[in-house]
Design a protein around this motif. Structure first.
Motif, PDB file in Angstrom:
ATOM      1  N   SER A  42       0.829  -1.212   0.000  1.00 43.20           N
ATOM      2  CA  SER A  42       0.000   0.000   0.000  1.00 43.20           C
ATOM      3  C   SER A  42       0.860   1.258   0.000  1.00 43.20           C
ATOM      4  O   SER A  42       0.558   2.229  -0.710  1.00 43.20           O
ATOM      5  N   VAL A  43       1.927   1.254   0.787  1.00 41.49           N
ATOM      6  CA  VAL A  43       2.822   2.412   0.836  1.00 41.49           C
ATOM      7  C   VAL A  43       3.499   2.610  -0.514  1.00 41.49           C
ATOM      8  O   VAL A  43       3.583   3.735  -1.028  1.00 41.49           O
ATOM      9  N   GLN A  44       3.964   1.533  -1.124  1.00 41.55           N
ATOM     10  CA  GLN A  44       4.635   1.635  -2.420  1.00 41.55           C
ATOM     11  C   GLN A  44       3.677   2.161  -3.485  1.00 41.55           C
ATOM     12  O   GLN A  44       4.041   3.016  -4.294  1.00 41.55           O
ATOM     13  N   ASP A  45       2.453   1.677  -3.484  1.00 44.77           N
ATOM     14  CA  ASP A  45       1.458   2.137  -4.451  1.00 44.77           C
ATOM     15  C   ASP A  45       1.135   3.616  -4.237  1.00 44.77           C
ATOM     16  O   ASP A  45       1.001   4.382  -5.199  1.00 44.77           O
ATOM     17  N   ALA A  46       1.027   4.029  -2.979  1.00 43.71           N
ATOM     18  CA  ALA A  46       0.689   5.418  -2.673  1.00 43.71           C
ATOM     19  C   ALA A  46       1.801   6.377  -3.099  1.00 43.71           C
ATOM     20  O   ALA A  46       1.523   7.450  -3.662  1.00 43.71           O
ATOM     21  N   VAL A  47       3.056   6.023  -2.856  1.00 43.47           N
ATOM     22  CA  VAL A  47       4.149   6.924  -3.256  1.00 43.47           C
ATOM     23  C   VAL A  47       4.304   6.957  -4.778  1.00 43.47           C
ATOM     24  O   VAL A  47       4.678   7.994  -5.334  1.00 43.47           O
ATOM     25  N   ALA A  48       4.004   5.866  -5.462  1.00 44.99           N
ATOM     26  CA  ALA A  48       4.047   5.878  -6.925  1.00 44.99           C
ATOM     27  C   ALA A  48       2.984   6.825  -7.480  1.00 44.99           C
ATOM     28  O   ALA A  48       3.250   7.597  -8.408  1.00 44.99           O
ATOM     29  N   ASP A  49       1.782   6.769  -6.889  1.00 41.27           N
ATOM     30  CA  ASP A  49       0.722   7.692  -7.311  1.00 41.27           C
ATOM     31  C   ASP A  49       1.110   9.140  -7.030  1.00 41.27           C
ATOM     32  O   ASP A  49       0.898  10.021  -7.864  1.00 41.27           O
ATOM     33  N   ALA A  50       1.678   9.392  -5.869  1.00 37.14           N
ATOM     34  CA  ALA A  50       2.076  10.758  -5.506  1.00 37.14           C
ATOM     35  C   ALA A  50       3.180  11.270  -6.424  1.00 37.14           C
ATOM     36  O   ALA A  50       3.165  12.439  -6.824  1.00 37.14           O
ATOM     37  N   PRO A  72      -2.723   5.998   6.362  1.00 39.56           N
ATOM     38  CA  PRO A  72      -2.767   6.932   7.495  1.00 39.56           C
ATOM     39  C   PRO A  72      -1.526   6.793   8.382  1.00 39.56           C
ATOM     40  O   PRO A  72      -1.050   5.688   8.651  1.00 39.56           O
ATOM     41  N   GLY A  73      -0.984   7.917   8.791  1.00 37.09           N
ATOM     42  CA  GLY A  73       0.169   7.915   9.681  1.00 37.09           C
ATOM     43  C   GLY A  73       1.514   7.872   8.984  1.00 37.09           C
ATOM     44  O   GLY A  73       2.551   7.823   9.645  1.00 37.09           O
ATOM     45  N   ALA A  74       1.528   7.891   7.663  1.00 35.12           N
ATOM     46  CA  ALA A  74       2.793   7.826   6.930  1.00 35.12           C
ATOM     47  C   ALA A  74       3.491   9.182   6.959  1.00 35.12           C
ATOM     48  O   ALA A  74       2.853  10.225   6.901  1.00 35.12           O
ATOM     49  N   HIS A  75       4.799   9.154   7.068  1.00 33.72           N
ATOM     50  CA  HIS A  75       5.627  10.361   6.996  1.00 33.72           C
ATOM     51  C   HIS A  75       6.108  10.480   5.556  1.00 33.72           C
ATOM     52  O   HIS A  75       6.829   9.606   5.069  1.00 33.72           O
ATOM     53  N   VAL A  76       5.712  11.558   4.877  1.00 34.09           N
ATOM     54  CA  VAL A  76       5.958  11.696   3.445  1.00 34.09           C
ATOM     55  C   VAL A  76       6.948  12.829   3.185  1.00 34.09           C
ATOM     56  O   VAL A  76       6.899  13.869   3.846  1.00 34.09           O
ATOM     57  N   SER A  77       7.838  12.621   2.233  1.00 28.12           N
ATOM     58  CA  SER A  77       8.748  13.681   1.790  1.00 28.12           C
ATOM     59  C   SER A  77       8.900  13.562   0.277  1.00 28.12           C
ATOM     60  O   SER A  77       8.707  12.495  -0.300  1.00 28.12           O
ATOM     61  N   SER A  78       9.223  14.681  -0.343  1.00 30.35           N
ATOM     62  CA  SER A  78       9.437  14.673  -1.789  1.00 30.35           C
ATOM     63  C   SER A  78      10.612  15.578  -2.128  1.00 30.35           C
ATOM     64  O   SER A  78      10.927  16.509  -1.385  1.00 30.35           O
ATOM     65  N   GLU A  79      11.255  15.266  -3.246  1.00 29.40           N
ATOM     66  CA  GLU A  79      12.391  16.064  -3.687  1.00 29.40           C
ATOM     67  C   GLU A  79      12.537  15.939  -5.196  1.00 29.40           C
ATOM     68  O   GLU A  79      12.050  14.986  -5.805  1.00 29.40           O
ATOM     69  N   VAL A  87       9.211  10.749  -4.434  1.00 34.39           N
ATOM     70  CA  VAL A  87       8.423  10.779  -3.205  1.00 34.39           C
ATOM     71  C   VAL A  87       8.823   9.580  -2.364  1.00 34.39           C
ATOM     72  O   VAL A  87       8.956   8.464  -2.876  1.00 34.39           O
ATOM     73  N   SER A  88       9.025   9.813  -1.080  1.00 32.09           N
ATOM     74  CA  SER A  88       9.343   8.739  -0.132  1.00 32.09           C
ATOM     75  C   SER A  88       8.352   8.788   1.007  1.00 32.09           C
ATOM     76  O   SER A  88       7.886   9.859   1.390  1.00 32.09           O
ATOM     77  N   ALA A  89       8.046   7.629   1.555  1.00 32.47           N
ATOM     78  CA  ALA A  89       7.157   7.547   2.706  1.00 32.47           C
ATOM     79  C   ALA A  89       7.694   6.495   3.655  1.00 32.47           C
ATOM     80  O   ALA A  89       8.315   5.510   3.243  1.00 32.47           O
ATOM     81  N   ARG A  90       7.437   6.728   4.930  1.00 33.00           N
ATOM     82  CA  ARG A  90       7.880   5.807   5.980  1.00 33.00           C
ATOM     83  C   ARG A  90       6.743   5.627   6.970  1.00 33.00           C
ATOM     84  O   ARG A  90       6.027   6.564   7.296  1.00 33.00           O
TER      85      ARG A  90
END
Length: 114
Positions: A42-50, A72-79, A87-90
């Motif tokens: 789910s995290v991988q799919d969400a960051v790919a969409d972002a 929910p609760g993911a820490h997101v950053s982009s560069e 986009v990265s999420a943790r």
């Protein structure tokens, strides 16, 4: 012959009582690991969409909101890395109450994409 049979009476129940907690713990840990793997997908799919959203020119807030809505609760950053936007999420996946597994995913998309 009857005395030997009486001496072994209850041995199966005792062996089951010793093995059952280990089997239950193994099943619970396995189910938790499968849940963590599903959460990683789910995290991988969400960051790919972002990343695709940012690559098409959307603002950072909407891309980060897309990740937060999916995970929910993911820490997101982009560069921006050259002509790519990444986009990265943790997130910390919980297995029971005691075990926490850190999960992270990242994805990049070409800027100016369709």
């Amino acid at each position: 012959m009857c005395a030997k049979h009486d001496a072994e009476r209850g041995s199966v129940a005792a062996e089951l009582a010793l093995a059952l907690p280990a089997v239950a713990l193994t099943l619970l840990l396995g189910a938790g690991a499968l849940g963590a793997a599903a959460q990683l997908v789910s995290v991988q799919d969400a960051v790919a969409d972002a990343a695709r959203l940012l690559g098409r020119g959307e603002n950072e807030a909407s891309a980060h909101a897309a990740v937060a809505a999916s995970v929910p609760g993911a820490h997101v950053s982009s560069e921006i890395r050259g002509e790519f936007v990444c986009v990265s999420a943790r997130i910390d996946a919980r297995v029971g109450r005691l075990i926490s597994i850190p999960l992270s995913a990242s994805s990049c998309a070409l800027t100016g994409g369709l």
